[in-house]
Design an enzyme around this catalytic site. Sequence first.
Site, PDB file in Angstrom:
ATOM      1  N   HIS A  69       0.820  -1.207   0.000  1.00 45.82           N
ATOM      2  CA  HIS A  69       0.000   0.000   0.000  1.00 45.82           C
ATOM      3  C   HIS A  69       0.856   1.260   0.000  1.00 45.82           C
ATOM      4  O   HIS A  69       0.395   2.318  -0.436  1.00 45.82           O
ATOM      5  CB  HIS A  69      -0.955  -0.005   1.198  1.00 45.82           C
ATOM      6  CG  HIS A  69      -2.171  -0.839   0.973  1.00 45.82           C
ATOM      7  ND1 HIS A  69      -3.422  -0.500   1.448  1.00 45.82           N
ATOM      8  CD2 HIS A  69      -2.343  -2.010   0.308  1.00 45.82           C
ATOM      9  CE1 HIS A  69      -4.306  -1.424   1.088  1.00 45.82           C
ATOM     10  NE2 HIS A  69      -3.664  -2.357   0.404  1.00 45.82           N
ATOM     11  N   ASP A  70       2.073   1.162   0.478  1.00 48.04           N
ATOM     12  CA  ASP A  70       2.990   2.297   0.391  1.00 48.04           C
ATOM     13  C   ASP A  70       3.456   2.493  -1.045  1.00 48.04           C
ATOM     14  O   ASP A  70       3.376   3.592  -1.595  1.00 48.04           O
ATOM     15  CB  ASP A  70       4.192   2.084   1.314  1.00 48.04           C
ATOM     16  CG  ASP A  70       5.192   3.230   1.236  1.00 48.04           C
ATOM     17  OD1 ASP A  70       4.748   4.403   1.221  1.00 48.04           O
ATOM     18  OD2 ASP A  70       6.405   2.973   1.188  1.00 48.04           O
ATOM     19  N   VAL A  73       1.268   4.115  -3.855  1.00 42.20           N
ATOM     20  CA  VAL A  73       0.867   5.518  -3.701  1.00 42.20           C
ATOM     21  C   VAL A  73       2.126   6.379  -3.581  1.00 42.20           C
ATOM     22  O   VAL A  73       2.834   6.319  -2.578  1.00 42.20           O
ATOM     23  CB  VAL A  73      -0.028   5.711  -2.458  1.00 42.20           C
ATOM     24  CG1 VAL A  73      -0.441   7.176  -2.318  1.00 42.20           C
ATOM     25  CG2 VAL A  73      -1.252   4.810  -2.532  1.00 42.20           C
ATOM     26  N   GLY A  75       4.895   5.886  -4.862  1.00 43.48           N
ATOM     27  CA  GLY A  75       6.115   5.084  -4.858  1.00 43.48           C
ATOM     28  C   GLY A  75       6.487   4.649  -3.456  1.00 43.48           C
ATOM     29  O   GLY A  75       5.820   4.981  -2.468  1.00 43.48           O
ATOM     30  N   ASP A  77       7.990   5.268  -0.612  1.00 35.31           N
ATOM     31  CA  ASP A  77       8.570   6.436   0.051  1.00 35.31           C
ATOM     32  C   ASP A  77       8.127   6.594   1.497  1.00 35.31           C
ATOM     33  O   ASP A  77       8.348   7.641   2.110  1.00 35.31           O
ATOM     34  CB  ASP A  77       8.215   7.710  -0.723  1.00 35.31           C
ATOM     35  CG  ASP A  77       6.700   7.942  -0.806  1.00 35.31           C
ATOM     36  OD1 ASP A  77       5.933   7.098  -0.277  1.00 35.31           O
ATOM     37  OD2 ASP A  77       6.282   8.964  -1.382  1.00 35.31           O
ATOM     38  N   PRO A 166      -5.603  -1.108  -5.748  1.00 38.33           N
ATOM     39  CA  PRO A 166      -6.630  -2.037  -6.228  1.00 38.33           C
ATOM     40  C   PRO A 166      -7.563  -2.440  -5.093  1.00 38.33           C
ATOM     41  O   PRO A 166      -7.165  -2.473  -3.928  1.00 38.33           O
ATOM     42  CB  PRO A 166      -5.820  -3.227  -6.747  1.00 38.33           C
ATOM     43  CG  PRO A 166      -4.459  -3.086  -6.170  1.00 38.33           C
ATOM     44  CD  PRO A 166      -4.254  -1.648  -5.848  1.00 38.33           C
ATOM     45  N   THR A 197      -2.075 -15.842   0.721  1.00 41.31           N
ATOM     46  CA  THR A 197      -1.906 -17.159   1.342  1.00 41.31           C
ATOM     47  C   THR A 197      -1.843 -17.027   2.864  1.00 41.31           C
ATOM     48  O   THR A 197      -1.998 -18.002   3.591  1.00 41.31           O
ATOM     49  CB  THR A 197      -0.635 -17.848   0.823  1.00 41.31           C
ATOM     50  OG1 THR A 197      -0.528 -19.145   1.417  1.00 41.31           O
ATOM     51  CG2 THR A 197       0.619 -17.068   1.190  1.00 41.31           C
TER      52      THR A 197
END
EC number: 1.11.1.7
Length: 322
Positions: A69-70, A73, A75, A77, A166, A197
């Site tokens: 998730h970093d 958004v 890149g 950073d 997504p 998994t």
Amino acid sequence: MNTPTQSFRAKAAIFSLLLLSCMQCHAQLSATFYDNTCPNALNTIRTSVRQAISSERRMAASLIRLHFHDCFVQGCDASILLDETPSIESEKTALPNLGSARGFGIIEDAKREVEKICPGVVSCADILTVAARDASAAVGGPSWTVKLGRRDSTTASKTLAETDLPGPFDPLNRLISSFASKGLSTRDMVALSGAHTIGQAQCFLFRDRIYSNGTDIDAGFASTRRRQCPQEGENGNLAPLDLVTPNQFDNNYFKNLIQKKGLLQSDQVLFNGGSTDNIVSEYSNSARAFSSDFAAAMIKMGDISPLSGQNGIIRKVCGSVN
């Protein structure tokens, strides 16, 4: 007055300098980046991650997701780690993260320990990237060489977090285009989805699927999931993304998809008569292929738009700008 030849040479020289600058920017990410400035950084991060996962196995999935998730958004950073301020609209409050993104304290703990031995040297972006790798290894997943040298952003974007990440209800074509926009292939997308998994999802994210009576879900599986996820209320009830081996990083996730036992809609679309069916089948038959491709895709994801050189900062505390 410059001749055409002189003008061409000048333009060529400028182009060469720009190309060299770009190459140097990418070259600044290196596995040996901290070898001289903080040689014990990786061991220190690994210790923090292992301690956290030994206390709560689920944290492995949370750290991998946090890195994902970093990177999607702005890149890789560490923008997702920034807290809300009058000038920063935190990504933590974005819908894909609110109430579900976890592991912030683990990254802060690792940063605190690294600061004790090498103050002002190791970025939060690198710590998060390394932590994701160590989290995978801690639960039986692959390990890989992490390129280092990222720097931390001074900004965050709640808006981009709500548009670029997504979602659990996305159809296959949207998933493919979302990953492609970040330089990741369809195969990368399927491999990275295999991170499911391990980890868990909240009831409201899969309720529609298990009550749909659709042809893309096993009836017995749906019935089992309904026990902990009623049609109304209990939105936060958790269910494992892989019911068979929920705490072990393996290829059972893909075997589940073939049996129509994907928990999220965005899981099952990977095996539902579409273009990714063959990749899912391959990974279900070969844990080695999945493991290798997952590691390669994580490396590629870690290369998304890093800040390096003189760009960005090294935060003293991951949740705030210095």
